[in-house]
Scaffold this active site. Structure first.
Site, PDB file in Angstrom:
ATOM      1  N   HIS A   1       0.856  -1.193   0.000  1.00 47.68           N
ATOM      2  CA  HIS A   1       0.000   0.000   0.000  1.00 47.68           C
ATOM      3  C   HIS A   1       0.880   1.228   0.000  1.00 47.68           C
ATOM      4  O   HIS A   1       1.946   1.226   0.626  1.00 47.68           O
ATOM      5  CB  HIS A   1      -0.906   0.004   1.249  1.00 47.68           C
TER       6      HIS A   1
ATOM      7  N   ASP B   1      -7.991  -5.341  -0.053  1.00 51.41           N
ATOM      8  CA  ASP B   1      -8.474  -6.185  -1.152  1.00 51.41           C
ATOM      9  C   ASP B   1      -8.113  -7.648  -0.990  1.00 51.41           C
ATOM     10  O   ASP B   1      -8.590  -8.492  -1.739  1.00 51.41           O
ATOM     11  CB  ASP B   1      -7.904  -5.674  -2.487  1.00 51.41           C
TER      12      ASP B   1
HETATM   13  N1  CMC Z   1       4.065  -7.572  -4.670  1.00 55.83           N
HETATM   14  C1  CMC Z   1       5.413  -7.623  -4.763  1.00 55.83           C
HETATM   15  N2  CMC Z   1       6.207  -6.544  -4.638  1.00 55.83           N
HETATM   16  C2  CMC Z   1       5.624  -5.378  -4.393  1.00 55.83           C
HETATM   17  C3  CMC Z   1       4.216  -5.249  -4.265  1.00 55.83           C
HETATM   18  C4  CMC Z   1       3.442  -6.411  -4.405  1.00 55.83           C
HETATM   19  N3  CMC Z   1       2.114  -6.347  -4.291  1.00 55.83           N
HETATM   20  N4  CMC Z   1       3.898  -3.969  -4.019  1.00 55.83           N
HETATM   21  C5  CMC Z   1       5.060  -3.296  -3.994  1.00 55.83           C
HETATM   22  N5  CMC Z   1       6.093  -4.136  -4.221  1.00 55.83           N
HETATM   23  C6  CMC Z   1       7.521  -3.804  -4.220  1.00 55.83           C
HETATM   24  C7  CMC Z   1       7.904  -3.056  -5.479  1.00 55.83           C
HETATM   25  O1  CMC Z   1       8.315  -3.936  -6.504  1.00 55.83           O
HETATM   26  C8  CMC Z   1       9.011  -2.171  -4.971  1.00 55.83           C
HETATM   27  O2  CMC Z   1      10.177  -2.957  -4.835  1.00 55.83           O
HETATM   28  P1  CMC Z   1      11.645  -2.310  -5.152  1.00 55.83           P
HETATM   29  O3  CMC Z   1      11.826  -1.275  -4.078  1.00 55.83           O
HETATM   30  O4  CMC Z   1      12.578  -3.444  -5.070  1.00 55.83           O
HETATM   31  O5  CMC Z   1      11.531  -1.713  -6.525  1.00 55.83           O
HETATM   32  C9  CMC Z   1       8.568  -1.802  -3.566  1.00 55.83           C
HETATM   33  O6  CMC Z   1       7.734  -2.891  -3.144  1.00 55.83           O
HETATM   34  C10 CMC Z   1       7.778  -0.496  -3.489  1.00 55.83           C
HETATM   35  O7  CMC Z   1       6.718  -0.589  -4.429  1.00 55.83           O
HETATM   36  P2  CMC Z   1       6.067   0.658  -5.170  1.00 55.83           P
HETATM   37  O8  CMC Z   1       5.473   0.193  -6.460  1.00 55.83           O
HETATM   38  O9  CMC Z   1       7.043   1.783  -5.227  1.00 55.83           O
HETATM   39  O10 CMC Z   1       4.933   1.057  -4.150  1.00 55.83           O
HETATM   40  P3  CMC Z   1       3.728   2.026  -4.444  1.00 55.83           P
HETATM   41  O11 CMC Z   1       3.448   2.739  -3.193  1.00 55.83           O
HETATM   42  O12 CMC Z   1       3.966   2.868  -5.650  1.00 55.83           O
HETATM   43  O13 CMC Z   1       2.508   1.038  -4.845  1.00 55.83           O
HETATM   44  C11 CMC Z   1       0.659  -0.370  -4.678  1.00 55.83           C
HETATM   45  C12 CMC Z   1       1.480   0.711  -3.971  1.00 55.83           C
HETATM   46  C13 CMC Z   1      -0.605  -0.633  -3.848  1.00 55.83           C
HETATM   47  C14 CMC Z   1       0.202   0.149  -6.063  1.00 55.83           C
HETATM   48  C15 CMC Z   1       1.525  -1.647  -4.807  1.00 55.83           C
HETATM   49  O14 CMC Z   1       1.889  -2.121  -3.537  1.00 55.83           O
HETATM   50  C16 CMC Z   1       0.797  -2.752  -5.598  1.00 55.83           C
HETATM   51  O15 CMC Z   1       0.877  -2.766  -6.838  1.00 55.83           O
HETATM   52  N6  CMC Z   1       0.092  -3.674  -4.889  1.00 55.83           N
HETATM   53  C17 CMC Z   1      -0.677  -4.700  -5.581  1.00 55.83           C
HETATM   54  C18 CMC Z   1      -2.008  -4.122  -6.045  1.00 55.83           C
HETATM   55  C19 CMC Z   1      -2.960  -3.904  -4.888  1.00 55.83           C
HETATM   56  O16 CMC Z   1      -3.147  -4.769  -4.048  1.00 55.83           O
HETATM   57  N7  CMC Z   1      -3.623  -2.740  -4.886  1.00 55.83           N
HETATM   58  C20 CMC Z   1      -4.648  -2.401  -3.886  1.00 55.83           C
HETATM   59  C21 CMC Z   1      -4.216  -1.285  -2.986  1.00 55.83           C
HETATM   60  S1  CMC Z   1      -5.279  -1.120  -1.546  1.00 55.83           S
HETATM   61  C22 CMC Z   1      -6.792  -0.629  -2.159  1.00 55.83           C
HETATM   62  C23 CMC Z   1      -6.768   0.770  -2.656  1.00 55.83           C
HETATM   63  O17 CMC Z   1      -6.848   1.706  -1.858  1.00 55.83           O
HETATM   64  O18 CMC Z   1      -6.705   0.952  -3.876  1.00 55.83           O
END
Ligand code: CMC
Length: 438
Positions: free
Chosen positions: A314, A371
Site C-alpha cells: 500500500h 483487497d
Molecule cells: N508484490 C510484490 N512486490 C511489491 C508489491 C506487491 N504487491 N507492491 C510493492 N512491491 C515492491 C515493489 O516492486 C518495490 O520494490 P523495489 O523497491 O525493489 O523496486 C517496492 O515494493 C515499493 O513498491 P512501489 O510500487 O514503489 O509502491 P507504491 O506505493 O507505488 O505502490 C501499490 C502501492 C498498492 C500500487 C503496490 O503495492 C501494488 O501494486 N500492490 C498490488 C495491487 C494492490 O493490491 N492494490 C490495492 C491497494 S489497496 C486498495 C486501494 O486503496 O486501492
C-alpha cells in the site's frame, strides 16, 4: 471546521545562484508537518517534482486520518475498528459526509431519502440495452452515474456549490442509485430481467435482492451474509487521498457537478492497482490453486519482479492495513456460517504467512491490504469477480461525496492544475511543414 495551523518554523531552501527561500511550515491536527510550497515558483523559478505524488499533500481535509506507519485509520476522529464493530454502513456514510454520527432521527431521515431514491427513471432502462454483453460493469456504472445527472438539472447546474437541501438529496440519491445501477449492470450482462428495489429492505439486503431475486422467487440471504456485505461497504467508505478520491477532487475543482465527478471516480477506481485489485486477488489465487503451487512459487516470482502479489502493499500503510485485519477475521466467520470451505481462503492464509516471514516483504513493509480478503467474502456471497470493483465503488461513494463537497464548498478552491518537467524535443530549426519527408 478545523484547519492546519501555520507553524512559526520556516523551511529554508538553498538553490544554486539564488537567494535562500523561506517556506512556511503547516501543522495538521494530528501533528503532521508539511512545507507549503505555493510561493516557491514565484520566489525562485523552481517547481517541486514528485512523480506519483507520494510526498505531496494535495489538499487539507477534515474527513479521514491515516497513520500508515502505525496502521491507524479514523473517519472524523472515530477508529475504523469501532465503526466496524458498532455501526452500520449507512451510519458511517453519514458520519463521513456530515461529520457526526447520525442521531436516530437523522438516520431515519437519511434512510427515508435513500429508500425513496432507489428506483431509476424508467427511460434509463433503455441505456442498458445498448451495451454489448462483453461490457465490463465498471464501464456501465461510470457511464450511468454521469447520465444520471441529466435527470437532475437542479443538482447539476454550474453553480460551484449546491445548496444544503439539494446536496442532501443528491448525496442520498447517489448512495441509493449506485446500488440499483450496479445490480442493473450485473443483470444486463447476464440477460436477466431487472428487479425493482423494495421499500422494506435494508441497504445491503436490498442490493442482494436486486441482484439475485427472480420474478418467481425472492432471494432471502442469511443475516450473516447481509452483515458481511454491510461490513465490506463500511470498510471501503473512505480512505483519504487515494487515486479515485483524488480524481473526484480534481474533477470537482473545475466546478464539475457531483455526478460527473463520481463517475470519474469509478473510472479511476477500475484499475488493478486500485479498486480492481480485489478481482485480481481472486484471479491470482485461482491461478495458484490450478497450478498446484502452495504459494511459494508466486512469492518467488514476486521477489524476482516477475509479478506482484495482488492484495499486498500500500502506498500509505507500512504496517498492517486495519481493514485487512477486520476482513481476514470476517472471511473466516462468513465461510463457517455459510458452511463453505473455500480452498482459496487456505491459499490466501498460507500466502499471507509465507510473505510476512519473507525478507523481501518484511524489508519493503508489504502487508495484506483491504483487497486481500474482501474477494473471498464476495465470492462466498455469490458476487461474480467482474462485479468486485463495483462493490468497492458502492462502498466508496460516501467518501467521494464528502470529498467533492469539501472542494465545491470551499470559496478559495483553485482549479487543480499541476505543472510538469518537460523532457521532449526542444525547438527545431524551422523546416516548412509541407516539406517534411523530403
Ligand atoms: N508484490 C510484490 N512486490 C511489491 C508489491 C506487491 N504487491 N507492491 C510493492 N512491491 C515492491 C515493489 O516492486 C518495490 O520494490 P523495489 O523497491 O525493489 O523496486 C517496492 O515494493 C515499493 O513498491 P512501489 O510500487 O514503489 O509502491 P507504491 O506505493 O507505488 O505502490 C501499490 C502501492 C498498492 C500500487 C503496490 O503495492 C501494488 O501494486 N500492490 C498490488 C495491487 C494492490 O493490491 N492494490 C490495492 C491497494 S489497496 C486498495 C486501494 O486503496 O486501492
Amino acid at each position: 471546521m478545523s484547519t492546519a495551523t501555520a507553524s512559526t518554523n520556516k523551511a529554508k531552501l538553498s538553490l544554486p545562484g539564488r537567494p535562500e527561500v523561506e517556506l512556511p511550515v503547516m501543522v495538521g491536527t494530528e501533528g503532521e508537518h508539511a512545507i507549503d510550497v505555493r510561493a516557491l515558483r514565484d520566489q525562485s523559478g523552481y517547481i517541486t517534482y514528485d512523480d506519483g505524488f507520494a510526498n505531496t499533500g494535495s489538499c487539507s481535509s477534515n474527513i479521514t486520518f491515516i497513520d500508515g506507519e502505525k496502521g491507524i485509520l479514523r473517519h472524523r476522529g472515530y477508529r475504523i475498528e469501532d465503526l466496524a464493530n458498532d455501526s452500520i454502513f449507512l451510519e458511517t456514510a453519514y458520519l463521513i459526509i456530515y461529520g457526526e454520527l447520525p442521531s436516530s432521527k437523522d438516520l431515519s431521515k437519511f434512510r427515508g431519502r435513500i429508500a425513496s431514491s432507489a428506483s431509476v427513471h424508467e427511460s434509463m432502462r433503455h441505456f442498458f440495452e445498448g451495451f454489448p454483453d462483453s461490457s465490463h460493469p465498471m464501464a456501465i456504472l461510470s457511464a450511468m452515474l454521469n447520465s444520471l445527472g441529466c435527470y437532475y438539472p437542479e443538482m447539476t447546474s454550474h453553480k460551484k456549490q449546491l445548496d444544503e437541501n439539494h446536496f442532501d438529496w443528491a448525496a442520498a440519491l447517489l448512495i441509493s442509485k449506485v446500488r440499483t445501477l450496479a445490480a442493473m449492470s450485473y443483470r444486463t450482462k447476464r440477460g436477466l430481467p431487472f428487479v425493482y428495489p423494495r421499500w422494506d429492505l435494508r441497504y445491503a439486503a436490498n442490493f442482494l435482492h436486486m441482484m439475485f431475486s427472480e420474478p418467481y422467487r425472492d432471494y432471502n440471504p442469511k443475516p450473516e451474509v447481509t452483515d458481511a456485505l454491510d461490513l465490506i461497504l463500511l470498510l471501503h467508505a473512505d480512505h483519504e487521498q487515494n487515486c479515485s478520491t483524488s480524481t473526484v477532487r480534481m474533477v470537482a475543482s473545475s466546478g464539475a457537478n457531483l455526478f460527473a465527478s463520481v463517475s470519474a471516480g469509478v473510472s479511476a477506481l477500475w484499475g488493478p492497482l486500485h479498486g480492481g485489485a480485489n478481482a485480481a486477488v481472486i484471479e491470482m489465487l485461482e491461478e495458484i490453486s490450478a497450478s498446484g503451487d502452495d504459494g511459494h512459487k508466486a512469492i518467488e516470482a514476486a521477489k524476482k519482479g516477475e509479478r506482484r502479489l495482488m492484495g499486498f502493499g500500500h502506498r500509505v500503510y507500512k504496517n498492517y492495513d486495519p481493514r485487512a485485519r477486520i476482513l481476514g477475521e470476517a472471511a473466516k466467520r462468513v465461510l463457517i456460517s455459510m458452511g463453505i470451505q473455500d480452498p482459496l481462503l487456505e491459499i490466501a492464509q498460507h500466502l499471507e504467512q509465507a510473505a510476512l516471514s519473507d525478507d523481501y516483504f518484511i524489508s519493503r513493509k508489504l502487508y495484506p491490504n483491504v483487497d486481500f480478503y474482501s474477494g473471498i467474502i464476495l465470492r462466498a456471497i455469490g458476487i461474480p469477480v467482474d462485479m468486485f470493483p463495483v462493490m468497492f465503488a458502492i462502498g466508496r461513494m460516501p467518501g467521494w461525496i464528502a470529498n467533492w463537497r469539501e472542494v465545491a464548498s470551499n470559496p478559495k478552491m483553485k482549479i487543480h492544475r499541476p505543472r510538469q518537467v518537460y523532457t521532449g524535443r526542444t525547438e527545431r530549426d524551422y523546416v516548412p511543414i509541407e516539406k517534411r519527408g523530403e
